[in-house]
Design a protein around this motif. Structure first.
Motif, PDB file in Angstrom:
ATOM      1  N   GLY B 217       0.852  -1.148   0.052  1.00 48.34           N
ATOM      2  CA  GLY B 217       0.237   0.114   0.046  1.00 48.34           C
ATOM      3  C   GLY B 217       0.843   1.167  -0.102  1.00 48.34           C
ATOM      4  N   ILE B 218       1.904   1.268   0.561  1.00 49.60           N
ATOM      5  CA  ILE B 218       2.743   2.642   0.854  1.00 49.60           C
ATOM      6  C   ILE B 218       3.379   2.805  -0.394  1.00 49.60           C
ATOM      7  CG2 ILE B 218       2.826   2.549   3.493  1.00 49.60           C
ATOM      8  CD1 ILE B 218       5.837   1.750   2.642  1.00 49.60           C
ATOM      9  N   GLU B 219       3.561   1.760  -1.282  1.00 47.53           N
ATOM     10  CA  GLU B 219       4.114   1.837  -2.523  1.00 47.53           C
ATOM     11  C   GLU B 219       3.126   2.479  -3.584  1.00 47.53           C
ATOM     12  OE1 GLU B 219       7.431   2.000  -2.861  1.00 47.53           O
ATOM     13  OE2 GLU B 219       7.765   1.392  -1.172  1.00 47.53           O
ATOM     14  N   HIS B 220       1.807   2.367  -3.233  1.00 45.23           N
ATOM     15  CA  HIS B 220       0.880   2.793  -4.236  1.00 45.23           C
ATOM     16  C   HIS B 220       1.160   4.385  -4.478  1.00 45.23           C
ATOM     17  CE1 HIS B 220      -2.907   3.720  -6.170  1.00 45.23           C
ATOM     18  NE2 HIS B 220      -3.047   2.522  -6.315  1.00 45.23           N
ATOM     19  N   PRO B 221       0.897   4.897  -5.688  1.00 40.23           N
ATOM     20  CA  PRO B 221       0.968   6.432  -6.119  1.00 40.23           C
ATOM     21  C   PRO B 221       0.127   7.166  -5.057  1.00 40.23           C
ATOM     22  CG  PRO B 221       0.973   5.038  -8.248  1.00 40.23           C
ATOM     23  CD  PRO B 221       0.596   4.172  -6.808  1.00 40.23           C
ATOM     24  N   MET B 222      -1.080   6.815  -4.956  1.00 41.79           N
ATOM     25  CA  MET B 222      -2.075   7.727  -4.152  1.00 41.79           C
ATOM     26  C   MET B 222      -1.408   7.608  -2.702  1.00 41.79           C
ATOM     27  SD  MET B 222      -5.585   6.342  -5.827  1.00 41.79           S
ATOM     28  CE  MET B 222      -6.593   7.255  -4.500  1.00 41.79           C
ATOM     29  N   VAL B 223      -0.822   6.701  -2.233  1.00 38.64           N
ATOM     30  CA  VAL B 223      -0.521   6.734  -0.778  1.00 38.64           C
ATOM     31  C   VAL B 223       1.151   7.665  -0.735  1.00 38.64           C
ATOM     32  CG1 VAL B 223       0.175   5.162   1.141  1.00 38.64           C
ATOM     33  CG2 VAL B 223      -1.812   4.726  -0.276  1.00 38.64           C
TER      34      VAL B 223
END
Lengths: 104, 338
Positions: B217-223
């Motif tokens: 999740g922390i690699e997702h662009p929005m996060v």
């Protein structure tokens, strides 16, 4: 599908109002978030466009709560005030004190 | 705490000592007369045949209700990676190995095992990470040094019963004082305040799955956009929702369970009002004039989302994830139909 109104409708009506209240007033908000929102509202920085839009949308929603997208504010905040209008009135009072709701 | 034998896999093996009137089978001697009760145990044989149940009866019942409603099975997350039909990554912990605490606004935990050993007595949620792969332990240790509560309220150490009580009566799993927990006092907020919870309470049941969801999740662009927002005092990025399947694979929803407050007279708002009135009455020593709040398992998290909410770091020099939890589709949030 996105869980949040402001993700599904980034340019939708009251998107800023619902997004800001979710960030600072929902059960997910960090400890001290509501106090930070009060401070942010009372001492807005010159570049804080989000709070300017927030205040304008809050005024508009208070003037006619029926304009709010049905159920979205409660979904975002899960307030215990009983209705959108009661929650928004409390919010206005906490953030802006006795400042008239129907300002310019 | 009552001790039961058997498990939710095999509930008929429950210890029947609390059911004195239950008749035995006609072709068997009465239970009290069974000769093996008087024989010394044979450890190896017993280990293969009997599972000692450590859950209380209430915990057992909540597990069973969850399984009967949602079909949840406590299957290891890593086994999904070997399921050819699932399409999940064969290396589901790969993002956890790549995890860099600093990219999540967290300090480096150093020696995670030492950290977990030292802190677990006062922070029982860390027990979930014990015995897990080193990269999972490291992620939990890093999270525990931050200000977030995802690993405290939405992870495997929270039992089904704890989640049921949270949704129904706002009992905070993070509150370690039983009296305060029963009174609905939040375990993390300072000064003490009443706990708040959505009408649902959910968790990721497997610590490896939890770690994978967080790391991915922390690699997702929005996060990333939220975490990398330039820090400004009192300003906070908005919460983000991501598809569960993007983080945990197409079967990842099977690692998620939750409970939802049940509507009263067809209304979830009435149910929330009643829940507040019920707790207020208890807090003030009155008999509640509303029915006891009830919660039921969420049917499925399929097609659901993972919520990431943000707040300032402890040093107030950046942002971190203050919570992460699975959320079912809206239809699954509405509770049983009246």
């Amino acid at each position: 599908m996105s869980a949040f109104y402001w993700e599904r409708h980034p340019d939708g009506p009251f998107s800023t109002l619902i997004g800001v209240t979710a960030t600072y007033c929902s059960p997910d908000a960090y400890d001290g978030a509501y106090e930070d929102l009060v401070s942010r509202a009372r001492s807005p920085q010159a570049d804080d466009d989000e709070m300017r839009v927030f205040k304008a949308e809050l005024r508009r929603a208070l003037a006619d709560p029926s304009l709010l997208p049905a159920g979205e504010l409660d979904d975002a905040v899960e307030y215990n005030d009983g209705s959108d209008e009661k929650f928004l009135r409390r919010l206005w009072h906490d953030l802006y004190g006795d400042e008239p709701m129907a300002g310019s | 705490m009552g001790e039961l034998r058997g498990s939710a896999d095999d509930p008929e093996h429950r210890d029947q000592s609390d059911q004195p009137d239950r008749p035995g089978r006609a072709d068997q001697p009465d239970r009290a007369d069974q000769p093996e009760r008087h024989q010394p145990p044979v450890p190896d044989a017993e280990a293969g045949q009997v599972r000692v149940e450590l859950r209380s009866r209430i915990e057992y019942a909540a597990d069973l209700e969850q399984r009967s409603v949602s079909g949840w099975e406590p299957r290891p997350f890593r086994s999904f990676g070997t399921d050819r039909q699932s399409g999940a990554s064969a290396e589901p912990l790969e993002p956890v190995r790549r995890f860099e605490p600093g990219r999540a606004g967290l300090p480096d935990p150093g020696d995670a095992v030492t950290y977990l050993d030292a802190r677990q007595p006062g922070r029982p949620w860390l027990a979930a990470a014990r015995g897990r792969p080193p990269e999972v332990q490291r992620l939990f240790a890093a999270l525990d040094q931050g200000g977030g509560h995802a690993h405290i309220r939405h992870e495997g150490w929270v039992t089904e019963e704890m989640n049921r009580c949270r949704a129904a009566r706002l009992e905070d799993p993070a509150q370690l004082d039983p009296a305060k927990r029963a009174a609905g006092i939040d375990g993390l907020r300072s000064p003490e305040k009443l706990h708040r919870c959505w009408e649902i309470s959910s968790r990721i049941t497997d610590p490896d799955a939890f770690a994978a969801a967080f790391a991915r999740g922390i690699e997702h662009p929005m996060v990333r956009a939220a975490l990398e927002t330039e820090f400004t005092a009192r300003r906070v990025p908005r919460p983000v929702s991501l598809n569960l399947s993007d983080l945990l694979g197409p079967d990842g929803h099977r690692c998620c369970t939750g409970w939802r407050l049940q509507p009263v007279e067809g209304s979830i708002k009435t149910a929330r009002d009643n829940r507040a009135a019920y707790l207020d009455a208890h807090a003030h020593g009155r008999d509640p004039d509303v029915p006891e709040p009830n919660a039921r398992p969420i049917g499925t998290f399929a097609a659901g989302t993972m919520i990431f909410a943000f707040g300032p770091t402890r040093a107030r020099d950046g942002y971190e994830v203050v919570t992460m939890y699975p959320r079912p589709l809206k239809d699954e949030q509405q509770g049983d139909r009246p």
